[in-house]
Each structure stands twice: as structure tokens, then as C-alpha cells.
Design a protein around this motif. Structure first.
Motif, PDB file in Angstrom:
ATOM      1  N   GLY A  83       0.803  -1.212   0.000  1.00 27.61           N
ATOM      2  CA  GLY A  83       0.000   0.000   0.000  1.00 27.61           C
ATOM      3  C   GLY A  83       0.832   1.256   0.000  1.00 27.61           C
ATOM      4  N   SER A  84       2.073   1.160   0.485  1.00 32.79           N
ATOM      5  CA  SER A  84       2.951   2.332   0.502  1.00 32.79           C
ATOM      6  C   SER A  84       4.397   1.886   0.404  1.00 32.79           C
ATOM      7  CB  SER A  84       2.747   3.147   1.788  1.00 32.79           C
ATOM      8  OG  SER A  84       3.169   2.413   2.921  1.00 32.79           O
ATOM      9  N   MET A  85       5.211   2.721  -0.225  1.00 34.35           N
ATOM     10  CA  MET A  85       6.650   2.509  -0.329  1.00 34.35           C
ATOM     11  C   MET A  85       7.333   3.857  -0.185  1.00 34.35           C
ATOM     12  SD  MET A  85       7.100  -0.367  -3.359  1.00 34.35           S
ATOM     13  CE  MET A  85       8.704   0.310  -3.713  1.00 34.35           C
ATOM     14  N   ASP A  86       8.451   3.855   0.560  1.00 35.03           N
ATOM     15  CA  ASP A  86       9.165   5.101   0.831  1.00 35.03           C
ATOM     16  C   ASP A  86      10.655   4.794   0.811  1.00 35.03           C
ATOM     17  OD1 ASP A  86       9.672   7.719   1.484  1.00 35.03           O
ATOM     18  OD2 ASP A  86       9.357   7.446   3.635  1.00 35.03           O
ATOM     19  N   LEU A  87      11.447   5.830   0.587  1.00 36.78           N
ATOM     20  CA  LEU A  87      12.896   5.687   0.645  1.00 36.78           C
ATOM     21  C   LEU A  87      13.392   6.283   1.953  1.00 36.78           C
ATOM     22  CD1 LEU A  87      15.457   4.818  -0.958  1.00 36.78           C
ATOM     23  CD2 LEU A  87      15.653   7.197  -1.677  1.00 36.78           C
ATOM     24  N   LYS A  88      14.033   5.454   2.781  1.00 36.24           N
ATOM     25  CA  LYS A  88      14.553   5.905   4.058  1.00 36.24           C
ATOM     26  C   LYS A  88      15.978   6.420   3.890  1.00 36.24           C
ATOM     27  CE  LYS A  88      11.030   4.904   6.658  1.00 36.24           C
ATOM     28  NZ  LYS A  88      10.221   6.001   7.253  1.00 36.24           N
ATOM     29  N   GLY A  89      16.304   7.474   4.635  1.00 38.57           N
ATOM     30  CA  GLY A  89      17.632   8.054   4.587  1.00 38.57           C
ATOM     31  C   GLY A  89      18.666   7.158   5.242  1.00 38.57           C
ATOM     32  N   ILE A  90      19.934   7.522   5.078  1.00 39.77           N
ATOM     33  CA  ILE A  90      21.015   6.662   5.561  1.00 39.77           C
ATOM     34  C   ILE A  90      21.070   6.608   7.082  1.00 39.77           C
ATOM     35  CG2 ILE A  90      22.412   6.897   3.484  1.00 39.77           C
ATOM     36  CD1 ILE A  90      24.024   9.019   4.890  1.00 39.77           C
ATOM     37  N   GLU A  91      20.617   7.671   7.775  1.00 34.83           N
ATOM     38  CA  GLU A  91      20.674   7.665   9.237  1.00 34.83           C
ATOM     39  C   GLU A  91      19.744   6.601   9.809  1.00 34.83           C
ATOM     40  OE1 GLU A  91      21.150  11.739   7.480  1.00 34.83           O
ATOM     41  OE2 GLU A  91      19.497  10.307   7.543  1.00 34.83           O
ATOM     42  N   GLU A  92      18.481   6.646   9.399  1.00 32.24           N
ATOM     43  CA  GLU A  92      17.519   5.675   9.931  1.00 32.24           C
ATOM     44  C   GLU A  92      17.827   4.267   9.446  1.00 32.24           C
ATOM     45  OE1 GLU A  92      12.699   5.017  10.461  1.00 32.24           O
ATOM     46  OE2 GLU A  92      13.459   6.766   9.365  1.00 32.24           O
ATOM     47  N   THR A  93      18.295   4.134   8.202  1.00 34.36           N
ATOM     48  CA  THR A  93      18.657   2.811   7.685  1.00 34.36           C
ATOM     49  C   THR A  93      19.764   2.185   8.520  1.00 34.36           C
ATOM     50  OG1 THR A  93      18.022   3.424   5.434  1.00 34.36           O
ATOM     51  CG2 THR A  93      19.507   1.551   5.679  1.00 34.36           C
TER      52      THR A  93
END
Length: 737
Positions: A83-93
């Protein structure tokens, strides 16, 4: 009134600061990959990609936190089920997956009070068959369901004779959700049945001209002709028993993965919630086959340079070019469990996450190898050496069996300190316990050195237990301060100290016991208005104590000889990145330019060959292979009513293809374009083109050049490697109900 106005101004300034803080979270066309149709692309950060590239999160947990053997993109393909897709930044990853890079965060469409469904079908000019179906909706009394099926059958652009579809993937997904008040719980099951033979089909021979360009070899068309032999049968020697077992490449790269996800979100109060997650995945008897080039030799009068007879499969004398290849055959058992409980508190200016998790990994690897030879042509034929179809069993064999335990505590805080100052910071620490059974030499011993017909019961090999209890540590800090209206000063620092996993103990050489240590720091300015978000950042990235197995090929008395070595080294690079997103009415544009100089440090190796000759190589200060100094991304799009026109172009400057930097490939463009049409409220059509400029040529690495010190020998050099994916035109239709 004054208080209300002040509050409004504070909120507007805070929102602007938050836009500046989250600049990198747009998707950046992450699913446009020039080398594969369903794998997220690698987003460069100055270091070689980890864990197969961009990390993938599914329903709040890593699809697979290990770098293999179950690569995340092997049993995750995106599509209608999410239902949703997002790109997470390097900090949270980094804090959530322990991987320094970006991640795709996807959440399953769990169902609502209305029945929904999506059907999608895709094909291309190579004959791809791809379908995707999801149906979700209510079951009654607070219960909901979701179910889906995905099929992917790809002959690839080379259409090898040994199989119809090189890649075959079927994914089935089903789940139920229970909602009460503001809380919910979901149980999801996913079954993946796949067969992936891409490692053998995306290779081809060519002539390296010495100037970064290549020419056809024996008329072979890179990206259109198949370099897989018509006869894909071979034998391997079992590492445990020493028994010779016949297999077919068509029966390899097959696996069945079972995946279970449980998630429960409890809304404890308007400010507090508790998020509990469980992820279990596993596969047994996973068969993985790969092919590695080991040099091209010239055969004259039916004999190689050492006088051995070379014949075709029917016994006829052969003269011409002979490609040596190493067939890799691995068998895995894998089981992973990840449990996490996360407390989330939202208050004015703060979003705080405190989590406790336990990760468990079990893996057994039996990795064997054998040498074969073939002709250099489209649909090549197998060749026999002194009447043998294969030889050199288990010269680079791998073995490992063990368990990893992670008990982790992490805390993340996203804080709007003042209208001008934003902070994001977090810590993660693991108690890491590992227990491996490995066949690795200790304290100067050589009993586990790989040799012809190496097995664990050959009378010399010794399996020993390797136990460790260590601490991992990750720290992240990022700040943004508004200097003047619309202009922000930004800076961040990321640090990770991670222990080694089992894959580094599967060869014969004990790796260093020092942990991986990574530093990622950058700072710069960010300009934000209602129509543009632009930044200029200067950064420095290092990775210390890298341990990897590298393959070296050298001609010994006119015959190519291959061996593997476990190498320890470091990488460091300074980089400068300019990034901007702009919107003008219906027109949007993303531009990013990067300059970097990733280099090896303390990278040296000493090789001993069959004629007792030794060779010491020092790759320190050489550029990292497969990475460019200059990269440019251009992503324009235009919305015109129900139509959307888009283009994505990425330029990569020269990339070195060998550790010695004596071979390189000239700069190239990766180009994509498409037209999307929302034909009706429910029906959408899309036409897309990959490699719009129809560029061709080689890519990747040329390992057999690592040992060549005389660059004059590389002019007109005959070799083989991977290639740029040729132009591909795709048509997709989707229908929602």
C-alpha cells in the motif's frame, strides 16, 4: 491573536526546517535499475554497496538483514501487494538495519472497509511475462484480509538455449488484520518459489582495446548472444562425503523461501504507542550456482601451452580460443528470526523511539567449485582437457555452519529544538554472540589450504569451533540550523562498529578479528522554498578492516590459473554532492551531481602459483573498482492531464575494472524514459524504455587483469565479463477495482 500568530509562524518555520531535514527521502527513482527489472538500484554514498545494494524493509523489518545467501531482492519485488513505499535516509537505515546506505520501506496493503483489488501485467521486447494481483478488504467485525500472487518469467535479452526463462519467480502472499480502537495487529505469510540463472546469462567475451573501449570478439554481440554453454551439466565433489555428484545448471539457483511477519501497534494514549514486530524466514537446501571467468587461452594444433590435448565433446581435436570458467555450486540452509518491540512517543517538537530487539541467524554453507572449458562464441560448446569434461575440484571451496545472536537496544529522537534548529540523533548497541564451525587455518597452520579434491574428510582438513561475544555500536547525529529565511546549515556524522559475520570465515584464511569501523560525515547548506529544495554537501567516508575473498587469475606457462585469497584492507573517499528538486507548475526536475575519489588503503597480497613462483601486489591508493569519480542524475517529469511524461538519465564517469587500475571502462549513461496514461479511473497504461540511447559495451570487473603489470599486454586483450543491458521497451497495464 498575537499568541495564535506566533504559533502559526513557529509551525511554518518548523515545517520548513523539517522539509530541509528530510530532503533525501524522496524515492529518487529507486526502482529504475539498469541491470535488473525488479531490484532497487544502488544509490552511491562513496563506498561499495552492502548486502546486495539498497536495503529493503517490509512491514517495519528488514526482508533479510544478512548480506546473503537470501538476498533481499530475491523474495521482494514491490508491486500491488504494497500500500505504501518510501525511501529511508542513511541515518535511519543504519540504526534499523546496521547497513550504511539507503533503504526501501514498504508496507503491505492490509485492507479497509471496502473491497479493493489491483491487477497488473507487464511484458517487453525480450518476451518477459509478468503479472501481479492483490485483493484486500473486510472480513467483518474488525477483521480484514489481504491476498496476492506475483509471477515473473524473464528469458532476458540473450535467450540462452539451455532454458526458456532465465529467471522465474512466483510469490504468494496472504494475511489477516484485526483492528480495535486506534490499534491493530496483522499476521502475514509469504511464499517465494524462484529460479534465478542471471549469474551465467549476463556475461560475454570481448576485446579490451586498452583505451576504455571494447570490440567484439569472434563476432559475439554483448547483450544479445548467450555465453552459457549449450551443455550445462557438470559434476561437483561433495564437501562432506567426497562423492562426485552430477548436476545441471538448470537445477541450480532454485530456492523456496517461507516468510512470516507479525506486527501489532497498540495506541496506548494520544502520545504513546507500542509497536511489536516478529519476522521469521528460512529456506532449506537452497541451491546456488554461479559462473566465473578464469581467462581465455589460445589453443594451437589441438594442445594448450602445457601440451595437454584439447578436444570437442565428440573427441575431435580443437584449435582456437578456449574460455576457462569456474562453476560455483553452493548449498545453503538458512533460518532467521527477528523480534522487536518499539515504544514511540510523540510530543510537541519530539518524536522519540526506544526499541529492544533480538535477531537470530542460522546458516550452513557447503560451497564447491570445479573448472570447465568452452569455445568463445554464441551458444558455446564444451571442451575437454585431456579427455576430462571438468577438473580442479574445490580449489576455492567454502564451508561454514553457525549461529549469530543479536540482543539490541536502540533509541532515536527527532527533535525540533527551536523554529530554526532541528536535531536527529540516535544510538544502537548490540550484544553480539556468534558460534561457527569453520575450516580455517589457525596460528600459521596450513592444513585447511584449498587444493584439488579438497573435502572435509580428506585426511588433512580440520573443522574447528570459533566462538565470540562482542559489542556492536552505532551512533548517528544530524543537525539543521536556519541561518536566514530559506537557507539552512546542515551537518551530520554517522559511526558504526560492527563485528564480522560467518561468511568471512568460510574460506581457508582466518580474517582479522578487528571489527568493521565506518565513519560517514558531511556538511553543507540547504536552500528551501515553495518550489525548490537544493543542497550542497561536502563529505568524507571511510571503512576500515574490510575482509573479503578475492579471485586472482594469472597465466602460468601459458595456461590460466585461478586461486582465491582472503584480503584485509581499508577504503576512504572525499565527496562533494549538489542535489536539487524543483517544481514549476506541472513540471518537476531532480538534479544531482557528485564528485568523489574512493581509494583502497593498505591493500596488498602475496600469491604463490603452481610453478612455485611468487607475486606480491600492492593496490593501495588505487581507485575502488566499479565506482566513478563523477556522477550526474537528471530526472525531469511533466504532468499533462491524465498523461505523465518522464525521463531519468544517470551519467557515470570512468570506472576501473581491475584492482590494479590497469583496465577501465569509459564513462556511460544509464537512461530511462516513459509515458504513463491514466486511461480511466481504474485503468492505467505505461510505456517505458530502458537504455534509451541504446548504449552497448562491457561493465563490471575483469579479474584476470589484476595480476597483469605490463599495460601493453592489455591492448587487444581477450577477456570476458558483464555487459550493459541493451535497450528494453516495456508495456504495463494495471486495473484497480
Amino acid at each position: 491573536m498575537a499568541m495564535m500568530a506566533a504559533g502559526t509562524v513557529y509551525a511554518e518555520q518548523a515545517d520548513t526546517a523539517k522539509v530541509a531535514q528530510t530532503m533525501e527521502k524522496h524515492d529518487r527513482n529507486v526502482m529504475l535499475d539498469a541491470s535488473a527489472t525488479v531490484k532497487p538500484r544502488d544509490i552511491p554514498i562513496g563506498l561499495p554497496a552492502e548486502a546486495g545494494g539498497t536495503m529493503i524493509m517490509e512491514d517495519g523489518m528488514p526482508v533479510s538483514a544478512m548480506p546473503g545467501p537470501i538476498l533481499p531482492y530475491s523474495h521482494w519485488v514491490g508491486g500491488s501487494s504494497y500500500g505504501s513505499m518510501d525511501l529511508k535516509g542513511i541515518e535511519e537505515t543504519l540504526l534499523r538495519t546496521e547497513v550504511l546506505g539507503f533503504s526501501v520501506d514498504s508496507y503491505t496493503a492490509l485492507g479497509t472497509d471496502t473491497l479493493h483489488g489491483t491487477m497488473a501485467a507487464k511484458t517487453n521486447n525480450d518476451g518477459l511475462i509478468n503479472f501481479d494481483l492483490n485483493v484486500n478488504g473486510p472480513l467483518g467485525k474488525g477483521w480484514y484480509f489481504t491476498t496476492g500472487a506475483y509471477g515473473y518469467f524473464d528469458p532476458t535479452s540473450v535467450h540462452p538455449k539451455h532454458t526458456t526463462f532465465v529467471n522465474r519467480t512466483r510469490i504468494y502472499k496472504a494475511g489477516v488484520t484485526r483492528r480495535w480502537g486506534q490499534s491493530e495487529a496483522s499476521l502475514l505469510y509469504k511464499l517465494t518459489v524462484a529460479s534465478e540463472g542471471l549469474s551465467g546469462s549476463n556475461r560475454g567475451p570481448f576485446i579490451y582495446n586498452g583505451d576504455g573501449s571494447v570490440s567484439p570478439l569472434n563476432g559475439f554481440r554483448l547483450g544479445r548472444d548467450s555465453y552459457m554453454p549449450v551443455d550445462v551439466s557438470f559434476d561437483y565433489m561433495d564437501l562432506l562425503t567426497g562423492q562426485i555428484t552430477p548436476v545441471s545448471y538448470n537445477d541450480q539457483n532454485k530456492f523456496t523461501v517461507h516468510d512470516l511477519n507479525f506486527r501489532m501497534v497498540n495506541r496506548l494514549s494520544p502520545r504513546w504507542s507500542l509497536d511489536t514486530r516478529l519476522h521469521v524466514t528460512g529456506t532449506k537446501n537452497m541451491l546456488s550456482a554461479g559462473i566465473m571467468e578464469a581467462g581465455i587461452d589460445n589453443i594451437e594444433n589441438g594442445r594448450d601451452a602445457q601440451g595437454r590435448a584439447v578436444t570437442t565433446a565428440d573427441g575431435k581435436s580443437y584449435s582456437g580460443l578456449m574460455q576457462r570458467r569456474v562453476m560455483l555450486n553452493s548449498k545453503y540452509d538458512v533460518f532467521e528470526t527477528m523480534v522487536q518491540s518499539e515504544l514511540v512517543r510523540k510530543s510537541q517538537g519530539h518524536t522519540t523511539n526506544i526499541g529492544l530487539s533480538y535477531w537470530f541467524f542460522y546458516e550452513q554453507l557447503l560451497g564447491t567449485d570445479v573448472n570447465i572449458a568452452q569455445t568463445v562464441q554464441d551458444d558455446p560448446q564444451r571442451l575437454l582437457l585431456n579427455g576430462q569434461r571438468q577438473w580442479g575440484y574445490n580449489l576455492i571451496a567454502q564451508f561454514g555452519r553457525g549461529r549469530d545472536h543479536y540482543i539490541s537496544l536502540f533509541a532515536i529522537d527527532d527533535w525540533q529544538v527551536t523554529p530554526k534548529l532541528s536535531l536527529y540523533y540516535g544510538l544502537r548497541t548490540d550484544l553480539f554472540c556468534s558460534n561457527y564451525d569453520v575450516a580455517v587455518d589457525n596460528d600459521g597452520q596450513t592444513n585447511n589450504q584449498r587444493h584439488d579434491k579438497f573435502t572435509l574428510n580428506d585426511g588433512t582438513a580440520t573443522v574447528t569451533e570459533h566462538k565470540r561475544t562482542k559489542l556492536n555500536f552505532i551512533g548517528v547525529a544530524r543537525a539543521s540550523y536556519q541561518l536566514v529565511p530559506n537557507l539552512f546549515l546542515k551537518g551530520e556524522y554517522l559511526y558504526s562498529r560492527l563485528q564480522r559475520r560467518m561468511e568471512e570465515y568460510t574460506f581457508d584464511t582466518m580474517p582479522t578479528d578487528l571489527p568493521y569501523v565506518k565513519h560517514f560525515m558531511r556538511g553543507g547548506v540547504n536552500y528551501v522554498t515553495s518550489w525548490i529544495n537544493a543542497s550542497l554537501m561536502v563529505g568524507y567516508v571511510t571503512c576500515q578492516n574490510i575482509s573479503a575473498t578475492e579471485i586472482f587469475t594469472k597465466q602460468v606457462k601459458g595456461v590460466s590459473e585461478t586461486q582465491g585469497k582472503n584480503i584485509n584492507y581499508n577504503i576512504g573517499t572525499l565527496n562533494v554532492t549538489a542535489d536539487a528538486n524543483a517544481t514549476f507548475g506541472n513540471f518537476s526536475m531532480h538534479v544531482m551531481a557528485t564528485y568523489q575519489e574512493p581509494r583502497y588503503r593498505d591493500y596488498n597480497v602475496t600469491l604463490t602459483f603452481s610453478d612455485a613462483s611468487k607475486m606480491t601486489l600492492d593496490y593501495s591508493d588505487k581507485f575502488v573498482t566499479g565506482m566513478s569519480k563523477v556522477m550526474l542524475e537528471l530526472d525531469p517529469s511533466y504532468q499533462l492531464g491524465d498523461w505523465r511524461l518522464w525521463l531519468s538519465a544517470r551519467y557515470y564517469s570512468r570506472q576501473y575494472a581491475s584492482l590494479a587500475n590497469n583496465v577501465y571502462f569509459n564513462g556511460h549513461w544509464e537512461t530511462f524514459a516513459g509515458v504513463d496514461w491514466q486511461a480511466t479511473k481504474r485503468l492505467a497504461l505505461a510505456l517505458s524504455v530502458t537504455n534509451l540511447l541504446n548504449q552497448s559495451g562491457a561493465s563490471g570487473t575483469i579479474r584476470d587483469a589484476n595480476t597483469i603489470t605490463d599495460i601493453n599486454k592489455l591492448v587487444g586483450y581477450k577477456t570476458a565479463g558483464s555487459f550493459i543491458r541493451p535497450i528494453t521497451i516495456s508495456l504495463t497495464a494495471s486495473y484497480k477495482f
